[in-house]
Design a protein around this motif. Structure first.
Motif, PDB file in Angstrom:
ATOM      1  N   ASP A   1      35.794  42.124  50.177  1.00 21.66           N
ATOM      2  CA  ASP A   1      35.790  40.857  49.461  1.00 21.66           C
ATOM      3  C   ASP A   1      34.908  39.825  50.175  1.00 21.66           C
TER       4      ASP A   1
ATOM      5  N   MET B   1      39.033  45.649  41.019  1.00 22.16           N
ATOM      6  CA  MET B   1      40.215  44.887  41.459  1.00 22.16           C
ATOM      7  C   MET B   1      41.300  45.809  41.980  1.00 22.16           C
TER       8      MET B   1
ATOM      9  N   PRO C   1      38.147  31.830  43.691  1.00 19.12           N
ATOM     10  CA  PRO C   1      39.144  32.873  43.388  1.00 19.12           C
ATOM     11  C   PRO C   1      39.113  33.329  41.933  1.00 19.12           C
ATOM     12  N   ASP C   2      38.977  32.403  40.987  1.00 19.39           N
ATOM     13  CA  ASP C   2      39.038  32.823  39.586  1.00 19.39           C
ATOM     14  C   ASP C   2      37.764  33.552  39.154  1.00 19.39           C
TER      15      ASP C   2
ATOM     16  N   TYR D   1      35.984  41.015  39.405  1.00 23.79           N
ATOM     17  CA  TYR D   1      36.542  42.275  39.910  1.00 23.79           C
ATOM     18  C   TYR D   1      37.276  43.024  38.793  1.00 23.79           C
ATOM     19  N   TRP D   2      38.027  42.286  37.960  1.00 20.02           N
ATOM     20  CA  TRP D   2      38.734  42.954  36.857  1.00 20.02           C
ATOM     21  C   TRP D   2      37.749  43.569  35.870  1.00 20.02           C
TER      22      TRP D   2
ATOM     23  N   TRP E   1      45.436  40.703  43.397  1.00 18.24           N
ATOM     24  CA  TRP E   1      44.285  39.913  43.828  1.00 18.24           C
ATOM     25  C   TRP E   1      43.399  40.790  44.715  1.00 18.24           C
TER      26      TRP E   1
ATOM     27  N   SER F   1      38.096  36.962  40.712  1.00 18.12           N
ATOM     28  CA  SER F   1      39.147  37.746  40.082  1.00 18.12           C
ATOM     29  C   SER F   1      38.649  38.321  38.756  1.00 18.12           C
TER      30      SER F   1
ATOM     31  N   GLY G   1      41.851  38.088  33.690  1.00 19.46           N
ATOM     32  CA  GLY G   1      41.159  39.321  34.048  1.00 19.46           C
ATOM     33  C   GLY G   1      41.670  40.513  33.249  1.00 19.46           C
TER      34      GLY G   1
ATOM     35  N   GLY H   1      42.583  33.230  36.375  1.00 23.32           N
ATOM     36  CA  GLY H   1      42.468  34.369  37.275  1.00 23.32           C
ATOM     37  C   GLY H   1      42.962  35.696  36.718  1.00 23.32           C
ATOM     38  N   VAL H   2      44.084  36.180  37.238  1.00 26.07           N
ATOM     39  CA  VAL H   2      44.525  37.547  36.984  1.00 26.07           C
ATOM     40  C   VAL H   2      44.890  37.802  35.516  1.00 26.07           C
TER      41      VAL H   2
END
Lengths: 318, 318
Positions: free
Chosen positions: A96, A62, A49-50, A56-57, A68, A53, A13, A9-10
């Motif tokens: 979202d 994001m 979610p991943d 969006y990044w 998130w 994420s 990202g 995820g983040v």
């Protein structure tokens, strides 16, 4: 150069924004294979979610502060959902939500998860220089056996452990439901086979990269490409920069350190990038795992640091 | 007294607020049988415009000015949906959306439409004094054959004709897809059989009440109870107060008048309530259809007018 990145995820990202900048400058193409073990159904919609994420990044939509979801977000639906008795522990923003509605519509119409990503034809891929593939189109669920209190163990979805329970219960076991029957999504094996470089993003080795490696075939294929595989440690000075890797790594028999994280990939790595703060671990890791180690700043405060980190990782493979 | 009301959307909603006040005062119980021919899938969710409209009006959460949807509404999801290429002609508000999410989740889990209404146990019904039943748990779609231009006829869902096309194309035909195979929802036939009074709300006779009467069994059962059935004209001075009845009634062979609307129910009515402005039609309707006619104010500016109208309607049956 064709690059494959394995991503959670983040942390992934942030790193991928840097890798993407390098790819644009040097005309590389990035195929990002994303963990879907975290996926969960909320309010009848499929949430990934991943995938979201990372998307969006890379798109820049994001919320960098919150870590998130999307920037300029509102939560009017969530607020009403709470009033109407729907579960609200998995907070979905109004903007979202459209991502989830759109994906769920496509899945209901019979599309595979890969197909819902609206992935690029060749021209589009060449222009944008990145594309996302789910690790699998089959459903895999990361599950946690959590000890509520002494002797009372309760199996729950990873999101329930992480988001609803805030990683409070003690973890006894982590497993990937459905993984053994899952297959890699279309394009994943080909991308790995054709890759000039493969990068494991600084993501949780247990619940972000772990599910990807648990899809039968993927780990074997990566091992064949070991000479071109490099990873970035998600652990800095004995702690994760974000998330709950410190709670899950011991359960998987991994020390919470840049060495412990690398050892999760001991059969796969040619190179490993660690933070300046872990400089004293460099030779130990090189000896223990037989990999080349680079030491640099891995704390991605901005895209410049992320791009420098990406360059360092790729350089390790030369 | 047990009352059954046959209802469409906004006109019914306004009237039912009045009927509910009478019911509270005089301890009547109202079972509202609502049109579901308008139901449509939007963004993968099931939308039941008439059920929601009647519910919002009775709960007092409707937007009285706008005429549809909920008060204190925002449209952040809709705005984002537009940016992301989802169809936005059927405008869903953020708060309203939760109704559709909740219903769609229940339907996906195998509930019938009746069950999604979370209808009252007896105690709850006795306390609140109203409950909603869909006309059918089976899917019925109100369809419009619309003439786009001379000779070019295109079949479309009623909502597409009304909301998307703003009732602009000329209508050639109206029909209820699936009606002949549909059955009345649980409780509908029993409620009609046990009713002391049955009220046809001031709704569009063609596309609001028409679908209810098209569900096999319902019209026959109502005809058996003709002596206790009363209706309110949705047409005042030759025009509908809202909606597009003026465009659809001629297609169904009905004059756009208080008489024409009554003649849609000629086999069912004991009484018919018309507006002061149509006073001169009273004896003509009595003669032509053999019904008792009451003349009163039918323009429901507020709940007081609606309650007086409800009392007048019920009095016609004494």
């Amino acid at each position: 150069m064709k690059i494959v990145a394995l991503a959670g995820g983040v942390g992934a990202g942030k790193f991928l924004r840097g890798l993407h900048r390098v790819a644009r400058d040097e005309r590389h193409l990035i195929t990002i294979v994303v963990n879907t073990g975290d996926d969960i159904d909320v309010w009848g919609m499929r949430i990934c979610p991943d995938i979201d994420s990372v998307t969006y990044w890379l798109e820049g939509s994001m919320d960098r502060e919150r870590g998130w979801g999307r920037a300029d977000e509102t939560f009017n639906v969530l607020e009403e959902a709470g009033r109407r008795g729907l579960p609200t522990w998995f907070a979905l923003g109004d903007r979202d939500l459209v991502t989830h509605l759109q994906r769920s519509m496509a899945l209901a119409a019979g599309a595979t998860l890969s197909e819902t990503l609206g992935n690029p034809n060749r021209t589009w891929f060449l222009r944008r220089r990145w594309r996302i593939l789910p690790m699998s189109d089959d459903r895999v669920k990361t599950m946690i056996a959590a000890e509520e209190r002494e002797g009372l163990v309760h199996d729950m979805h990873f999101q329930e452990y992480w988001v609803k329970r805030r990683a409070e219960p003690r973890v006894r076991k982590v497993w990937f439901e459905g993984a053994s029957r899952a297959g890699p999504a279309p394009g994943v094996m080909e991308a790995i086979r054709e890759a000039d470089a493969i990068v494991i993003c600084p993501s949780n080795p247990v619940v972000s990269i772990g599910p990807i490696l648990a899809v039968p075939g993927i780990r074997d294929e990566l091992r064949e490409r070991r000479d071109r595989l490099v990873g970035i440690s998600p652990i800095v000075a004995g702690a994760p920069l974000a998330g709950m890797a410190d709670k899950l790594m011991p359960v998987a028999g991994l020390e919470v350190s840049a060495l412990g994280a690398a050892s999760a990939y001991r059969d796969l790595l040619a190179g490993w990038v660690i933070d300046e703060l872990d400089r004293d671990l460099a030779s130990k890791i090189e000896e223990a795992l037989g990999v080349r180690v680079a030491v640099t700043d891995t704390v991605m405060r901005d895209d410049d640091v992320a791009a420098a980190l990406a360059r360092t990782a790729l350089t390790l493979l030369r």
